[in-house]
Design an enzyme around this catalytic site. Structure first.
Site, PDB file in Angstrom:
ATOM      1  CE1 TYR A  12     -11.784  26.882   4.054  1.00  0.00           C
ATOM      2  CE2 TYR A  12     -11.229  27.976   2.013  1.00  0.00           C
ATOM      3  CZ  TYR A  12     -11.039  26.948   2.900  1.00  0.00           C
ATOM      4  OH  TYR A  12     -10.117  25.981   2.641  1.00  0.00           O
ATOM      5  N   GLY A 122       2.198  36.395  -6.001  1.00  0.00           N
ATOM      6  CA  GLY A 122       3.113  36.509  -7.117  1.00  0.00           C
ATOM      7  C   GLY A 122       4.389  37.285  -6.845  1.00  0.00           C
TER       8      GLY A 122
END
Length: 193
Positions: A12, A122
Site C-alpha cells: 500500500y 499464525g
C-alpha cells in the site's frame, strides 16, 4: 478505516512512504524518520476531518516485508514516531499486525491510549487471549477465523470444530466463493443426520 498494510501481497502507498528502500524522496516526505511518517499522518488528518476520529482506525505491520519493501534499521523508530502522532488524533483503534518485535510492541502499547488490536500471524486459537492477558492488547482480531466461520462465537462457546479458510479464495474477486459459502455449524450438523 485506514489501513497501511494488508495480509495479501499488495503493498500500500502509505507503507511505501514508510519503507526505507521504497521511499527515496529527498523532499519533506522522505529521508528522516519524521518525514517518512508524514504522509501517513497527513492522510489520517484528512480522513479524521472528513468522517471523524471515532470512525477511523489505523493498521500497521512493522517488519512485514511486502513486495520487497524494507523499512530499514530505523523502521521501529518510524513506527514509534507515527504511533505517537496518531495518538493525538484520538482514533478509534490501532491494529498491529505483529511478527515478533516484542520490544516494539511493548513500546507501542505504552504510547497508544486507545484500543489496541494485536494480530499475531499464525497464532493458534488457544493463544488468542495471550496478548490481552499480558496487557499488550485490548482486542485480538479473529479475521480469517470469522470469515470461514459465520457462526464463530457459537462454535467457540460449544467447542465445535472450525472451518479452515481457503486461502486461495481470499481476495480472489470470485464473488461469494471464500466469503459467504462456508457452512455454519447447524448446516454441518444437518448434513450428518
Amino acid at each position: 478505516m485506514l489501513f497501511t498494510h494488508s495480509l495479501n501481497d499488495d503493498s500500500y502507498l502509505i507503507n511505501q512512504f514508510i519503507g526505507e528502500n521504497s521511499n527515496t524522496r529527498s523532499d519533506k516526505y522522505g529521508g528522516s524518520i519524521k518525514n517518512r511518517a508524514r504522509f501517513a499522518i497527513e492522510v489520517t488528518k484528512a480522513i479524521v476531518e472528513e468522517i471523524g476520529a471515532e470512525r477511523t482506525g489505523f493498521r500497521i505491520s512493522p517488519g512485514t516485508p511486502l513486495n520487497g519493501i524494507n523499512e530499514g534499521e530505523h523502521g521501529p523508530e518510524v513506527y514509534l514516531h507515527l504511533v505517537k502522532e496518531l495518538a493525538q488524533y484520538n482514533l478509534a483503534y490501532l491494529h498491529v499486525m505483529h511478527l515478533g518485535n516484542e520490544t516494539l510492541l511493548r513500546e507501542i502499547r505504552n504510547i497508544w491510549p486507545n484500543p489496541l488490536l494485536v494480530n499475531r500471524a499464525g497464532r493458534a486459537l488457544q493463544d488468542l487471549s495471550v496478548d490481552i492477558d499480558n496487557g499488550l492488547a485490548d482486542m485480538a482480531p479473529v479475521e480469517v477465523w470469522s470469515l470461514a466461520n459465520p457462526d464463530l462465537v457459537e462454535r467457540l462457546k460449544k467447542g465445535f470444530p472450525l472451518n479452515e479458510a481457503d486461502r486461495k479464495t481470499l481476495y480472489s474477486g470470485n464473488g461469494n466463493e471464500g466469503y459467504t459459502d462456508y457452512p455454519t455449524m447447524k448446516e454441518l450438523q444437518s448434513q450428518q443426520q
